[in-house]
Design a protein around this motif. Sequence first.
Motif, PDB file in Angstrom:
ATOM      1  N   SER A  15       0.837  -1.202   0.000  1.00 33.32           N
ATOM      2  CA  SER A  15       0.000   0.000   0.000  1.00 33.32           C
ATOM      3  C   SER A  15       0.869   1.249   0.000  1.00 33.32           C
ATOM      4  O   SER A  15       2.085   1.191   0.219  1.00 33.32           O
ATOM      5  N   HIS A  16       0.228   2.375  -0.247  1.00 35.20           N
ATOM      6  CA  HIS A  16       0.907   3.671  -0.157  1.00 35.20           C
ATOM      7  C   HIS A  16       0.713   4.200   1.267  1.00 35.20           C
ATOM      8  O   HIS A  16      -0.402   4.221   1.788  1.00 35.20           O
ATOM      9  N   ASN A  17       1.799   4.657   1.884  1.00 35.39           N
ATOM     10  CA  ASN A  17       1.764   5.111   3.276  1.00 35.39           C
ATOM     11  C   ASN A  17       2.388   6.507   3.357  1.00 35.39           C
ATOM     12  O   ASN A  17       3.523   6.695   2.932  1.00 35.39           O
ATOM     13  N   ALA A  18       1.621   7.467   3.884  1.00 41.06           N
ATOM     14  CA  ALA A  18       2.107   8.849   3.867  1.00 41.06           C
ATOM     15  C   ALA A  18       1.390   9.675   4.934  1.00 41.06           C
ATOM     16  O   ALA A  18       0.595   9.153   5.709  1.00 41.06           O
ATOM     17  N   ASN A  19       1.700  10.994   4.949  1.00 33.38           N
ATOM     18  CA  ASN A  19       1.015  11.965   5.805  1.00 33.38           C
ATOM     19  C   ASN A  19       1.093  11.613   7.288  1.00 33.38           C
ATOM     20  O   ASN A  19       0.097  11.694   8.008  1.00 33.38           O
ATOM     21  N   GLY A  20       2.261  11.254   7.764  1.00 35.29           N
ATOM     22  CA  GLY A  20       2.391  10.820   9.150  1.00 35.29           C
ATOM     23  C   GLY A  20       2.488  11.958  10.147  1.00 35.29           C
ATOM     24  O   GLY A  20       3.007  13.033   9.838  1.00 35.29           O
ATOM     25  N   CYS A  21       1.987  11.719  11.368  1.00 32.12           N
ATOM     26  CA  CYS A  21       2.151  12.671  12.467  1.00 32.12           C
ATOM     27  C   CYS A  21       2.113  11.910  13.786  1.00 32.12           C
ATOM     28  O   CYS A  21       1.502  10.838  13.881  1.00 32.12           O
ATOM     29  N   PHE A  22       2.756  12.451  14.810  1.00 32.63           N
ATOM     30  CA  PHE A  22       2.742  11.867  16.149  1.00 32.63           C
ATOM     31  C   PHE A  22       1.684  12.544  17.011  1.00 32.63           C
ATOM     32  O   PHE A  22       1.307  13.700  16.763  1.00 32.63           O
ATOM     33  N   ASN A  23       1.247  11.836  18.042  1.00 33.87           N
ATOM     34  CA  ASN A  23       0.481  12.503  19.086  1.00 33.87           C
ATOM     35  C   ASN A  23       1.447  13.306  19.946  1.00 33.87           C
ATOM     36  O   ASN A  23       2.669  13.281  19.736  1.00 33.87           O
ATOM     37  N   THR A  24       0.942  14.053  20.911  1.00 31.74           N
ATOM     38  CA  THR A  24       1.807  14.954  21.676  1.00 31.74           C
ATOM     39  C   THR A  24       2.830  14.205  22.529  1.00 31.74           C
ATOM     40  O   THR A  24       3.919  14.722  22.795  1.00 31.74           O
ATOM     41  N   ALA A  25       2.511  12.991  22.950  1.00 34.79           N
ATOM     42  CA  ALA A  25       3.435  12.201  23.777  1.00 34.79           C
ATOM     43  C   ALA A  25       4.402  11.374  22.935  1.00 34.79           C
ATOM     44  O   ALA A  25       5.254  10.680  23.489  1.00 34.79           O
ATOM     45  N   LYS A  26       4.286  11.437  21.623  1.00 38.21           N
ATOM     46  CA  LYS A  26       5.109  10.652  20.693  1.00 38.21           C
ATOM     47  C   LYS A  26       4.946   9.145  20.918  1.00 38.21           C
ATOM     48  O   LYS A  26       5.843   8.368  20.627  1.00 38.21           O
ATOM     49  N   SER A  27       3.795   8.766  21.430  1.00 39.26           N
ATOM     50  CA  SER A  27       3.533   7.348  21.689  1.00 39.26           C
ATOM     51  C   SER A  27       2.604   6.720  20.659  1.00 39.26           C
ATOM     52  O   SER A  27       2.362   5.513  20.688  1.00 39.26           O
ATOM     53  N   ALA A  28       2.075   7.542  19.767  1.00 37.04           N
ATOM     54  CA  ALA A  28       1.201   7.042  18.710  1.00 37.04           C
ATOM     55  C   ALA A  28       1.545   7.778  17.421  1.00 37.04           C
ATOM     56  O   ALA A  28       1.817   8.981  17.426  1.00 37.04           O
ATOM     57  N   PHE A  29       1.542   7.019  16.329  1.00 35.40           N
ATOM     58  CA  PHE A  29       1.877   7.572  15.020  1.00 35.40           C
ATOM     59  C   PHE A  29       0.678   7.372  14.095  1.00 35.40           C
ATOM     60  O   PHE A  29       0.291   6.243  13.795  1.00 35.40           O
ATOM     61  N   TYR A  30       0.071   8.480  13.673  1.00 38.54           N
ATOM     62  CA  TYR A  30      -1.071   8.447  12.770  1.00 38.54           C
ATOM     63  C   TYR A  30      -0.579   8.661  11.340  1.00 38.54           C
ATOM     64  O   TYR A  30       0.311   9.489  11.097  1.00 38.54           O
ATOM     65  N   PHE A  31      -1.183   7.960  10.392  1.00 41.77           N
ATOM     66  CA  PHE A  31      -0.773   8.128   9.003  1.00 41.77           C
ATOM     67  C   PHE A  31      -1.882   7.671   8.070  1.00 41.77           C
ATOM     68  O   PHE A  31      -2.879   7.056   8.484  1.00 41.77           O
ATOM     69  N   THR A  32      -1.718   7.982   6.796  1.00 37.90           N
ATOM     70  CA  THR A  32      -2.661   7.585   5.758  1.00 37.90           C
ATOM     71  C   THR A  32      -2.144   6.338   5.050  1.00 37.90           C
ATOM     72  O   THR A  32      -0.958   6.244   4.735  1.00 37.90           O
ATOM     73  N   ARG A  33      -3.041   5.401   4.808  1.00 40.86           N
ATOM     74  CA  ARG A  33      -2.704   4.213   4.019  1.00 40.86           C
ATOM     75  C   ARG A  33      -3.726   4.092   2.890  1.00 40.86           C
ATOM     76  O   ARG A  33      -4.931   4.063   3.138  1.00 40.86           O
TER      77      ARG A  33
END
Length: 208
Positions: A15-33
């Motif tokens: 898949s294509h994986n992009a547009n990543g960002c962390f939560n404020t605690a850097k304990s979760a990584f959100y991204f687009t797939r």
Amino acid sequence: KTKTKIDTTVNSILSHNANGCFNTAKSAFYFTRCDSMNNCKLFVSKFNGNNWNAPTPLPEKINSKKATTTTQPNVGMIDGKEYLFYSSDDVDGFGNLDIYFVPILDGGTYGKPKNAGKNINTPDPDITPFYHSKEKVLYLSSSWHNGFGGFDVCKSGGDIEDLNAPENLLAPMNTQWNDFYYTLDSASTRGYLTSNRLGVLYKKGPTC
């Protein structure tokens, strides 16, 4: 600091994986797939202390079945609470891609997503949300709000439930080309954006 490529836990070869960002605690990584049919959804991978766990899609109330594209996550703090901002073409929007937000609750759950409203969203795509917690301002890009042409970076303040009409950041921030993915550091001293304006590095054409 050195850069490290995230392994196939996030960067799936299927898949294509992009547009990543962390939560404020850097304990979760959100991204687009996105799959091969360009259907895009939001995923999250959580850090277990040593490694990033296998990503899971966000709930259906965020990744609506009625949307083809749910993308461009960004996490901001509002009054001590985390919110996830994103763009989606869900059918309850004002046209094309709209900006939404949803509170991130304890235990990895989420509140009710809300459309950012008619002041923000237009018949054109409204994309790349970035909420600056210190300024209490939402930055976004749109090809609608009194721009120079293409996508322009705008900002909107006010209560999250009733954001003001966006203000164009004008030149030299914006050009007749596409200007988006604006971010600002925590000290409000340095900003970054993506643009295909004249003068950028290119492969096929000067504004490719």
